[in-house]
Design an enzyme around this catalytic site. Structure first.
Site, mmCIF file in Angstrom:
data_model
loop_
_atom_site.group_PDB
_atom_site.id
_atom_site.type_symbol
_atom_site.label_atom_id
_atom_site.label_comp_id
_atom_site.label_asym_id
_atom_site.label_seq_id
_atom_site.Cartn_x
_atom_site.Cartn_y
_atom_site.Cartn_z
ATOM 1 N N ALA A 157 0.831 -1.204 0.000
ATOM 2 C CA ALA A 157 0.000 0.000 0.000
ATOM 3 C C ALA A 157 0.863 1.250 0.000
ATOM 4 C CB ALA A 157 -0.934 0.008 1.210
ATOM 5 N N ASP A 158 0.279 2.330 -0.520
ATOM 6 C CA ASP A 158 0.943 3.628 -0.482
ATOM 7 C C ASP A 158 -0.136 4.709 -0.424
ATOM 8 O OD1 ASP A 158 3.669 4.994 -0.743
ATOM 9 O OD2 ASP A 158 2.450 6.096 -2.191
ATOM 10 N N THR A 159 0.076 5.709 0.411
ATOM 11 C CA THR A 159 -0.917 6.763 0.616
ATOM 12 C C THR A 159 -0.317 8.134 0.335
ATOM 13 O OG1 THR A 159 -2.010 5.451 2.337
ATOM 14 C CG2 THR A 159 -2.501 7.811 2.294
#
Length: 204
Positions: A74-76
């Protein structure tokens, strides 16, 4: 890197304590093996595509080591007026970000990827949440910076922490703003048969 021969079927390819907390709250059993990919190796693209590509790269990295496990990458990012607000590098940087967000609407984008190499399964998408800040006074901004919470957070705030007072409303997934769209992750695992209700037919 030493391989895990046993243990949970799911691995979170992130050292983020916020993502770990979200999955724990959802009742998942998982291991943590952070990805060490060079983020600069991921080709530049529009934000919604870039975060998805980055999550895929993280998941693929760990899947190469544990091909029989389900890997979550994941990456935000925080997006304001098509500009990415990363983690502030100084007090002035944090102050500038918070002033940009004050009283305004911005978007939080989380790209996530789930894959299992031996099952030849791979899925990824980007979830977007709209966030509106309250109008912040200079005193509120200075107090929040003084807490030091902004300095390892994209956009210089943590909605699940002291920064909850900054947020007037959100439209979309709350957990997405924290760092992982839990609803979508759980739905995927249910569809894959990893999660579900077990019924004891002998009980009435």
């Amino acid at each position: 890197m030493k391989k895990l021969h046993n243990g949970p079927l799911i691995i979170l390819a992130s050292k983020s304590p916020r993502r770990r907390y979200l999955l724990q709250q959802a009742g998942l059993s998982f291991s943590i093996v952070p990805s060490g990919i060079d983020e600069k190796s991921v080709p530049k693209a529009p934000p919604e595509i870039y975060v998805k590509l980055l999550s895929e790269a993280k998941a693929d990295d760990i899947s190469n080591i544990y091909p029989d496990k389900w890997i979550i990458g994941a990456d935000t990012i925080v997006l304001k007026d098509d500009k990415i607000l990363g983690k502030p590098v100084s007090r002035d940087d944090a102050r500038s970000m918070l002033k940009q967000l004050s009283g305004q609407i911005h978007h939080v984008l989380t790209g996530y990827a789930i894959c299992c190499r031996t099952k030849d399964r791979k899925f990824s998408e980007t979830i977007k949440t709209e966030v509106q800040f309250k109008n912040l006074t200079d005193e509120e901004i200075e107090w929040y910076i003084h807490t030091k919470e902004p300095f390892d957070k994209a956009g210089a705030y943590a909605i699940q922490g002291l920064g909850t007072f900054l947020v007037k409303r959100i439209n979309g997934s709350y957990t997405n703003v924290v760092g992982l769209p839990v609803c979508e992750v759980i739905e995927f695992f249910i569809k894959e048969g990893l999660l579900g209700l077990s019924v004891d037919e002998n009980k009435h």
